[in-house]
Design an enzyme around this catalytic site. Structure first.
Site, PDB file in Angstrom:
ATOM      1  N   GLU A 170       7.889 -53.964   9.115  1.00 26.26           N
ATOM      2  CA  GLU A 170       7.555 -52.317   8.666  1.00 26.26           C
ATOM      3  C   GLU A 170       6.867 -52.000   9.296  1.00 26.26           C
ATOM      4  OE1 GLU A 170       9.095 -50.765   6.722  1.00 26.26           O
ATOM      5  OE2 GLU A 170       7.930 -48.720   6.544  1.00 26.26           O
ATOM      6  N   HIS A 211       8.681 -71.314  18.252  1.00 26.21           N
ATOM      7  CA  HIS A 211      10.116 -71.605  18.703  1.00 26.21           C
ATOM      8  C   HIS A 211      10.845 -70.178  19.601  1.00 26.21           C
ATOM      9  CE1 HIS A 211       9.851 -74.485  16.260  1.00 26.21           C
ATOM     10  NE2 HIS A 211       9.100 -73.689  15.613  1.00 26.21           N
ATOM     11  N   CYS A 267      23.476 -33.818   7.328  1.00 27.59           N
ATOM     12  CA  CYS A 267      24.270 -32.791   7.612  1.00 27.59           C
ATOM     13  C   CYS A 267      23.515 -32.397   6.221  1.00 27.59           C
ATOM     14  CB  CYS A 267      25.382 -32.448   7.659  1.00 27.59           C
ATOM     15  SG  CYS A 267      25.804 -32.965   8.899  1.00 27.59           S
ATOM     16  N   GLU A 271       9.739 -46.695  15.232  1.00 27.42           N
ATOM     17  CA  GLU A 271      10.404 -45.540  15.479  1.00 27.42           C
ATOM     18  C   GLU A 271       9.669 -44.273  15.702  1.00 27.42           C
ATOM     19  OE1 GLU A 271      12.104 -45.112  11.572  1.00 27.42           O
ATOM     20  OE2 GLU A 271      10.545 -45.610  10.581  1.00 27.42           O
ATOM     21  N   ARG A 273      15.844 -32.834   7.427  1.00 24.65           N
ATOM     22  CA  ARG A 273      17.200 -34.028   7.449  1.00 24.65           C
ATOM     23  C   ARG A 273      17.865 -34.387   8.937  1.00 24.65           C
ATOM     24  NH1 ARG A 273      18.789 -33.942   2.257  1.00 24.65           N
ATOM     25  NH2 ARG A 273      20.584 -34.820   3.135  1.00 24.65           N
ATOM     26  N   TRP A 307      24.669 -32.407  11.884  1.00 23.98           N
ATOM     27  CA  TRP A 307      24.182 -33.562  12.753  1.00 23.98           C
ATOM     28  C   TRP A 307      25.921 -34.036  13.554  1.00 23.98           C
ATOM     29  CZ3 TRP A 307      20.347 -37.219  12.978  1.00 23.98           C
ATOM     30  CH2 TRP A 307      19.839 -38.240  13.915  1.00 23.98           C
ATOM     31  N   LYS A 333      16.671 -38.131   8.307  1.00 20.67           N
ATOM     32  CA  LYS A 333      15.909 -38.408   7.060  1.00 20.67           C
ATOM     33  C   LYS A 333      16.979 -39.122   6.126  1.00 20.67           C
ATOM     34  CE  LYS A 333      12.377 -39.138   4.075  1.00 20.67           C
ATOM     35  NZ  LYS A 333      11.460 -40.216   4.711  1.00 20.67           N
ATOM     36  N   ASN A 361      29.661 -31.272   4.575  1.00 14.49           N
ATOM     37  CA  ASN A 361      28.558 -32.677   4.382  1.00 14.49           C
ATOM     38  C   ASN A 361      29.464 -34.049   4.087  1.00 14.49           C
ATOM     39  OD1 ASN A 361      26.426 -31.160   4.987  1.00 14.49           O
ATOM     40  ND2 ASN A 361      25.009 -32.081   3.432  1.00 14.49           N
ATOM     41  N   GLY A 362      29.460 -34.544   4.827  1.00 14.46           N
ATOM     42  CA  GLY A 362      30.783 -36.042   4.447  1.00 14.46           C
ATOM     43  C   GLY A 362      31.961 -35.976   5.676  1.00 14.46           C
ATOM     44  N   LYS A 372       8.018 -49.205  12.125  1.00 13.87           N
ATOM     45  CA  LYS A 372       6.866 -47.760  12.019  1.00 13.87           C
ATOM     46  C   LYS A 372       6.282 -46.951  13.464  1.00 13.87           C
ATOM     47  CE  LYS A 372       7.536 -46.615   9.383  1.00 13.87           C
ATOM     48  NZ  LYS A 372       8.295 -45.627   7.754  1.00 13.87           N
TER      49      LYS A 372
HETATM   50  C1  F6R Z   1      11.990 -45.561   8.276  1.00  8.66           C
HETATM   51  C2  F6R Z   1      13.501 -45.147   6.881  1.00  8.66           C
HETATM   52  C3  F6R Z   1      14.140 -45.537   7.163  1.00  8.66           C
HETATM   53  C4  F6R Z   1      15.261 -45.280   5.880  1.00  8.66           C
HETATM   54  C5  F6R Z   1      16.188 -46.102   5.955  1.00  8.66           C
HETATM   55  C6  F6R Z   1      16.852 -46.046   4.303  1.00  8.66           C
HETATM   56  O1  F6R Z   1      11.342 -44.767   8.572  1.00  8.66           O
HETATM   57  O2  F6R Z   1      12.439 -44.244   6.674  1.00  8.66           O
HETATM   58  O3  F6R Z   1      14.409 -46.446   7.735  1.00  8.66           O
HETATM   59  O4  F6R Z   1      14.406 -46.369   4.704  1.00  8.66           O
HETATM   60  O5  F6R Z   1      16.984 -44.941   6.246  1.00  8.66           O
HETATM   61  O6  F6R Z   1      16.905 -45.060   3.894  1.00  8.66           O
HETATM   62  P1  F6R Z   1      16.583 -44.668   2.102  1.00  8.66           P
HETATM   63  O7  F6R Z   1      14.945 -45.420   1.944  1.00  8.66           O
HETATM   64  O8  F6R Z   1      16.644 -43.023   1.413  1.00  8.66           O
HETATM   65  O9  F6R Z   1      18.194 -45.174   1.465  1.00  8.66           O
END
Ligand code: F6R
Length: 606
Positions: free
Chosen positions: A483, A506, A2, A490, A27, A76, A601, A102-103, A487
């Site tokens: 990672e 295994h 949000c 997602e 976001r 959101w 985000k 927000n929250g 990537k």
């Molecule tokens: C993936 C991604 C998420 C964030 C995770 C933690 O590309 O961006 O997996 O890494 O939500 O977010 P932060 O780093 O803001 O705590």
């Protein structure tokens, strides 16, 4: 997740708020809304809301929607479906109060039941509406007191902005666990949950603390606690200009942010290297040499990509400082009643500095008396404030939902921490110098990797038909594989699995067949032969292989060759072509790259 924006001044407020909401779109959200103090004789509050994008909201604004004070929100969904009714702002029964929030209000159900028993009719399913009614029903005289009265009933987290039709000269805001930033202008004031929505108007900001409230008037602001005592908060200057939040010449933020990595790494190193002692200065660490020597374990906590950065960081610290170290998802850690050891140094790693699971883990650790450092990108964010000290990763604003440059800068920052701890302990001058030289080579090597983008694009198009992909690596290469797999999934929605190459036999080897390509991390280090043996195993099962290596791999169908650095720092470079691979795969599949489905985000709720 949000987002909140608000404005009070002399300008027409609706376009300003819509522009602010657009800046918060990254976001993630599912509906948007706006409330203004209507100008003209009739006055009063006017609202508009819409499910979907901000442009939907814009098209729904009534013709007469003029005013110079207002608040707006991107939602959101948590309590109640994403629809017009549940979009914020929420009003009280008389339509005098408008709230954006927000929250999450934890005791919303209980408060709702009480208010319903008192005859209040709810217009939405949200937790936030409870707050609007509580403010509206308060008998206090001043708006600040009404808000305070209402907040006394609330359990949970909030960042809120409130309008009241009887108090057209002000916006009242409050914070508890969800960011609220005031933007200080010339005879105008802004408020947002994120500086991204403020910087095109002002770089002078005041970040509220938890338990703090503020009253914004056009030419003045004041801050105070939820108990009413005044607080002093002088404005700080935001580090990055408005252009840093724009896409520039790129088609997506993801591409822009991948391309910025040489500069971002350079920024993370700037002013920190101490050649005289072959170490680094980390000004904000608040950990003196004696304390650093007393550390017996390092525990790194983060989520998603940041957790993967933490896994690489743990290996770096163990290798360079010889301190047993590991990383754990913060989301799991906080629920398993962990043993908190006084000799353990905890490091919370987060791009946004607002991730609820990480913040909650930090708060639990602090409550138990642990020392917690933050490795954070957003200056002044909740985790940065909550920790005892730390390292800013200086990646600059990251707008794309998927993290790229922040991941790289987090790993670089962990290398700095490892070097610092190592040189206080047993890392030799020669090894310290070797790592420093390696760090200095990184920006040019990143540029070299990025120059190979056209080749990586071709490879991405070649592998984009895969329904599923395997990512493998060993030891230092394993978190890189994890990672890279995250990537890809997602941003392209292709299913991907990451395994240590040593684990293939295994179980996962059963998956290998021509339709399941493998991306293998194959650095030229002491495990090279072992990694090559894994490639043989895959080839023997007719698996297609794309290797990321320091030299062409005979067993691989394709190799992306990356420049070699020091073995401890190679993971930083090996991750970068795989960001481009994920990007171009998603592009060729026509995905919404900057806003992948279902993702946000900053994950500021559980
Ligand atoms: C993936 C991604 C998420 C964030 C995770 C933690 O590309 O961006 O997996 O890494 O939500 O977010 P932060 O780093 O803001 O705590």
């Amino acid at each position: 997740m949000c987002g909140i924006v608000g404005y009070i001044g002399k300008r027409d407020v609706a376009p300003l708020l819509l522009e602010g909401l657009q800046r918060l779109e990254y976001r993630g959200y599912d509906s948007a809304g706006i409330a203004i103090h209507a100008s003209g004789k009739a006055g009063g509050l006017k609202t508009a809301k819409a499910k979907g994008r901000v442009r939907e909201l814009e098209s729904r604004l009534p013709k007469r929607f003029a005013g110079t004070t207002g608040i707006a929100h991107t939602r959101w969904a948590t309590h109640g479906a994403p629809n017009d009714e549940n979009a914020h702002p929420h009003m009280d029964a008389e339509g005098k109060v408008a709230v954006v929030h927000n929250g999450i209000i934890d005791n919303a159900a209980e408060l709702r039941a009480k208010l319903t028993a008192d005859g209040v009719e709810f217009a939405s399913e949200t937790d936030t509406e409870v707050l609007a009614h509580l403010i509206g029903r308060s008998q206090a005289e001043k708006l600040e007191e009404k808000v305070r009265d209402a907040l006394r009933h609330i359990e949970g987290t909030y960042g809120i902005a409130v309008l009241h039709s009887d108090f057209a000269d002000r916006i009242v805001v409050a914070r508890n666990g969800s960011p609220v930033v005031l933007g200080i202008g010339e005879k105008e004031m802004f408020v947002s949950s994120d500086v991204a929505a403020l910087v095109s108007h002002t770089r002078q900001v005041v970040t509220l603390d938890d338990g703090e409230m503020a009253t914004l008037k056009a030419d003045d602001y004041r801050t105070y606690t939820t108990e009413g005592s005044r607080t002093t908060s002088s404005p700080e200057t935001v580090e990055y200009a408005a252009e840093s939040y724009d896409m520039g010449a790129h088609d997506t933020y993801m591409h822009k942010e991948i391309s910025e990595q040489a500069d971002a790494v350079d920024r993370a190193l700037r002013g920190r290297i101490d050649d005289r002692f072959s170490t680094v200065h980390l000004g904000g660490l608040n950990l003196d040499a004696r304390e650093a020597r007393g550390v017996r374990r390092v525990k790194i906590l983060g989520c998603g990509t940041s957790y993967h950065a933490g896994q690489i960081g743990a290996q770096m610290i163990e290798e360079l400082a010889r301190i047993p170290s590991d990383a754990e998802p913060a989301s799991e850690f906080r629920y398993r009643n962990p043993v908190v050891d006084p000799d353990t140094l905890y490091v919370a790693v987060s791009q946004s500095g607002e991730t609820y699971d990480v913040l909650a883990a930090v708060q639990e650790l602090k409550r138990k008396g642990a020392r917690v450092l933050g490795l954070v990108n957003v200056v002044g964010s909740a985790i940065a404030r909550e920790t005892d000290g730390g390292i800013y990763v200086h990646a600059g604003p990251e707008v794309c939902v998927v993290s790229t440059k922040c991941f790289t800068n987090m790993v670089v920052s962990f290398a700095l921490l490892a070097l610092h701890l190592g040189r206080i302990r047993d890392l030799s001058v020669a090894d310290g110098k070797r790592i420093i030289d390696g760090l200095r080579r990184l920006p040019a090597q990143i540029t070299e990797i990025l120059e190979g983008e056209a080749e990586i694009k071709k490879l991405a198009e070649l592998y984009a038909d895969a329904k599923s992909m395997m990512f493998i690596g060993r030891v230092r290469g394993y978190p890189v594989a994890r990672e890279a797999s995250l990537k890809l999934k997602e941003v392209s929605y292709i299913h991907a699995e990451a395994y240590p190459a040593s684990e293939l036999k295994h179980g996962p080897l059963a998956l290998i067949e021509p339709a399941m390509p493998t991306v293998a991390i194959v650095p030229d280090d002491d495990l090279l032969e072992k990694n090559r043996a894994a490639l043989e195993e895959i080839k023997a099962r007719s698996g297609r292989i794309l290797a990321v290596a320091h030299a062409v791999q005979q067993k691989a169908d394709h190799t992306i060759v990356v420049p070699k650095n020091e073995p401890e720092l190679d993971p930083i470079l090996m991750g970068i072509p795989l960001q481009l691979l994920a990007y171009h795969t998603a592009l060729s599949l026509g995905r919404d790259i900057d806003k992948p489905r279902n993702l946000a985000k900053s994950v500021t709720v559980e």
